[in-house]
Enzyme design. Structure first.
Site: not given
Ligand code: ARG
Ligand code: ASP
Length: 719
Positions: A84, A226, A654
């Site tokens: 991502h 990921d 991330s």
């Molecule tokens: N929750 C994670 C973060 O805050 C992953 C986000 C990317 N994935 C998604 N399905 N939007 O970045």
């Molecule tokens: N998914 C988040 C990021 O892209 C990581 C988190 O919020 O824990 O940095």
């Protein structure tokens, strides 16, 4: 009374610095945390992790792009981060013929690695505490709005002054930055080196790299692979340089060894990375404000917007593809806000902060420091007074500025008018071209005027329902005057008549452009009115900012004095940090326990060929069935996929490397569980978990799935 006291004491005991809490600054690691880390299992010394004078593990950890972390894993500049995090690069190289998002991409030779203009990778060369230097300068410089002490342009100016112009000129790609910590009580300077030739080496298909997509986002147990692979290039002297064919793979100071030894529950784990923003030093009133205004508006408005969007997506597969990324972006912060409010209530975060404030007040009375109590009183007052403005601002942001896509139309019509009315034909063509480009920015292949029209109706109606008429942008009064208050009719009129409302309207305008038409174009008028309102609210809220910043600085100073040498960590601010803890499952609710490791069995359990989020690629199924897991399997023969740990991470972490007690790479961080996102305000030891893709799954995919095993030759793999 007694019962209330007992509850309070038990809450407090839970929160008094637990072993796993904290995003620690590397220069303070030895003094603050090394002993605890070693007690938990760490086999290294502080200088193995961070050393001001020689290379250490931290030299392998980089800022990837705008907001992610990455790590170097070979002596030839190979880098790992999340799928991502590399998503927009993978998307950029994708076309219908070469759909790397769907099929994955693997460069089989160096020549096939794909350059990514605009993408950078930044190393942190040096970290120095500069509090005295900054405070001295603050005392001397004039400061009209009283905000220099937090202003990044002011602080970075000081950083440049400190190292001198010639240092920067003689060191290509090097920059310096001073960041404020603890609300501006402490300052550090970072010397950074930024490389701008970063090439895509490989990525799994989205059905692996984004497996579970939005349904599984913020969810444990998780089954997403990921990760993506890049390579940093430099000029022949190893200096940062823009893309050139003659560039060569970077020879980094340091790269991480990779461990195939795997993880077991309670194993030590640590993560280095660049966490973006947390609010550990919120007062109880800000916790309530976050819940009742910020999070509540976000949850409510996005619920409406996503519902409308999803209806359209389910009706039409073309729309589903167009809006999948926007939908994902919307739900990401939406789910986070839900988790945040859950934690604020269920974990009593208001009470936790209140107890800390009360402790400070008692202490400051004893110590004769009335300024800390008075800072708290002012903060309470400020939060109370900015309530209405903040609500209006969040409503405007969520419902209109983020909610409605057409508010990206260009509004500098005076300039456009001048040009369009000019007699100079070439200038006119040029302006028309600019207008077209501006238009393309939101009118791209992922834009549907029908969807925007539908959502705009829902958003505007809700905005008008919640914000009193006198507090709405003046232009909105046309809805009552000309459309009898019907938002639907107004929005239809906007789309039917604006030159940006449809392709047809735009072509008609191009055929006979006129300044007059632009001047009364409803999308332009609407957008202008909204931007004016935004500026007005931002201006009025800014009046509170300086006062807030000063009192917040005083409050945090009080806490630092009260706790003295008791280890404390500053809020995240996108600077390099280390967090440590243990690989551990958790109990999300009564009678339920989530284990800390997931496997390919779980991928197959979740498989659903009819739901794009849970499609399993045929090749992966084949490997699963023939059990070709090689050296990557668990002792019981299953294939590991992800694990979770008690480490304290947030957005920006991330892509961060997850290291074992020996400092070897065991995984790549990519998410948190939704029950733990409240950790941005207060770490939740029983709930917060970082979600990490197991490095054995990553290597298995590179090796067995993609057949890109030649990449493993340049890695140092510890069996
Ligand atoms: N929750 C994670 C973060 O805050 C992953 C986000 C990317 N994935 C998604 N399905 N939007 O970045
Ligand atoms: N998914 C988040 C990021 O892209 C990581 C988190 O919020 O824990 O940095």
């Amino acid at each position: 009374m007694k019962k209330a006291l007992l509850i309070l004491i038990s809450i407090l005991l839970t929160y008094i610095v637990k072993a796993d809490e904290g995003m620690w600054l590397l220069p303070l690691l030895k003094q603050q945390k090394l002993a605890e880390m070693q007690a938990l299992g760490l086999k290294l010394q502080d200088y193995d992790i961070y050393s001001p004078d020689s290379s250490a593990l931290k030299d392998a950890v980089v800022i990837f792009g705008g907001g992610c972390t990455g790590e170097i894993v070979s002596s030839e500049g190979l880098l790992l981060t999340n799928h991502h995090c590399g998503y927009s690069q993978i998307q950029m190289h994708s076309s219908v013929e070469n759909d790397y998002l769907t099929n994955g991409f693997w460069a089989m030779t160096r020549e096939q690695e794909l350059p990514n203009p605009g993408l950078t990778v930044t190393f942190i060369d040096k970290i120095e505490e500069v509090t005295d230097y900054v405070k001295q300068a603050l005392g001397k410089d004039d400061d009209p709005d009283g905000m220099n002490f937090l202003s990044s342009s002011y602080l970075n100016g000081l950083a440049k002054k400190r190292v001198g112009e010639s240092f920067l000129q003689n060191n290509p790609g090097v920059s310096v930055e001073i960041k404020a910590f603890y609300g501006g009580n402490v300052y550090y300077m970072f010397t950074k080196k930024t490389y701008s030739d970063v090439r895509l080496v490989g990525a799994p298909p989205s059905s692996i790299g984004k497996f579970g997509a939005d349904t599984d986002n913020w969810i444990w147990p998780r089954h997403t692979g990921d990760f993506s692979v890049f390579r940093v290039y430099a000029d022949v002297n190893g200096h940062p340089a823009d893309y050139s064919e003659s560039n060569v793979p970077l020879r980094p100071k340091r790269w991480l060894k990779i461990s195939l030894k795997g993880v077991r529950e309670n194993d030590f784990a640590m993560i280095m990375g660049f966490p973006g923003r947390t609010n550990k030093y919120y007062t109880s009133w800000e916790v309530a404000e976050r819940r009742d205004i910020d999070n509540s508006v976000r949850i409510h408005i996005r619920e409406l917007r996503q519902k409308a969007m999803l209806e359209e997506m389910l009706k039409d597969p073309a729309v589903r593809i167009q809006y999948s990324s926007k939908y994902a972006g919307s739900t990401n912060a939406y789910k986070n806000a839900i988790g945040s409010n859950w934690a604020i209530d269920k974990q009593h975060l208001e009470e936790v902060k209140k107890a800390e404030q009360d402790r400070l007040i008692a202490w400051s009375k004893q110590q004769n420091h009335p300024e800390y109590e008075s800072a708290l009183l002012t903060l309470e007052q400020l939060v109370y007074e900015r309530k209405e403005l903040r609500f209006r601002s969040w409503m405007l942001d969520e419902a209109i500025l983020r909610g409605i896509e057409f508010v990206k139309v260009p509004t500098d019509i005076t300039r456009l008018c001048d040009a369009l009315c000019s007699t100079d034909k070439s200038d006119k063509d040029h302006q028309m071209h600019l207008l077209e480009l501006a238009c393309l920015r939101f009118w791209d292949k992922n834009y549907s005027p029908q969807v925007d029209r539908k959502i705009a109706k829902v958003m505007l109606a809700e905005y008008r329902r919640q914000i009193p008429a006198v507090s709405q942008p003046a232009y909105f009064s046309v809805i009552d005057k000309r459309f009898k208050g019907s938002v639907d009719r107004f929005i239809d009129y906007v789309f039917d008549t604006s030159i940006f409302g449809s392709e047809k309207n735009f072509q008609k305008f191009k055929a006979s452009p006129s300044a007059k038409k632009l001047k009364k174009d409803p999308m332009i008028l609407f957008t202008e009115a909204v931007h004016k309102e935004k500026a007005l609210l931002a201006g009025e809220l800014a009046d509170f900012d300086a006062g807030y910043a000063i009192e917040h600085h005083t409050y945090v100073e009080g806490l630092l004095r009260m706790y003295k040498d008791k280890a404390n960590f500053p809020d995240a601010n996108s600077s390099l940090r280390l967090t440590y803890g243990q690989v551990k499952g958790y109990s999300p609710k009564d009678a339920v326990y989530y284990e800390c490791q997931t496997t390919l069995d779980g991928v197959m359990e979740k498989e659903d060929p009819n739901n794009w989020e849970f499609v399993v690629p045929a090749r992966l199924k084949e490997l699963y069935e023939t059990k070709e897991f090689g050296r990557y399997a668990l002792p019981d023969g299953r294939m590991p996929v992800a694990f979770c740990a008690t480490t304290h991470t947030t957005g920006g972490n991330s892509g961060s490397p997850v290291l074992n007690a020996e400092g070897e790479l065991i995984g790549i961080n990519f998410d948190r569980n939704w029950e733990g996102v409240g950790g941005d305000i207060q770490y939740l030891p029983d709930y917060q978990r970082s979600i990490i893709v197991d490095i054995r799954y990553v290597l298995f995919l590179i090796d067995k799935y993609a057949g890109a095993d030649y990449l493993l030759n340049e890695m140092e793999i510890m069996e």
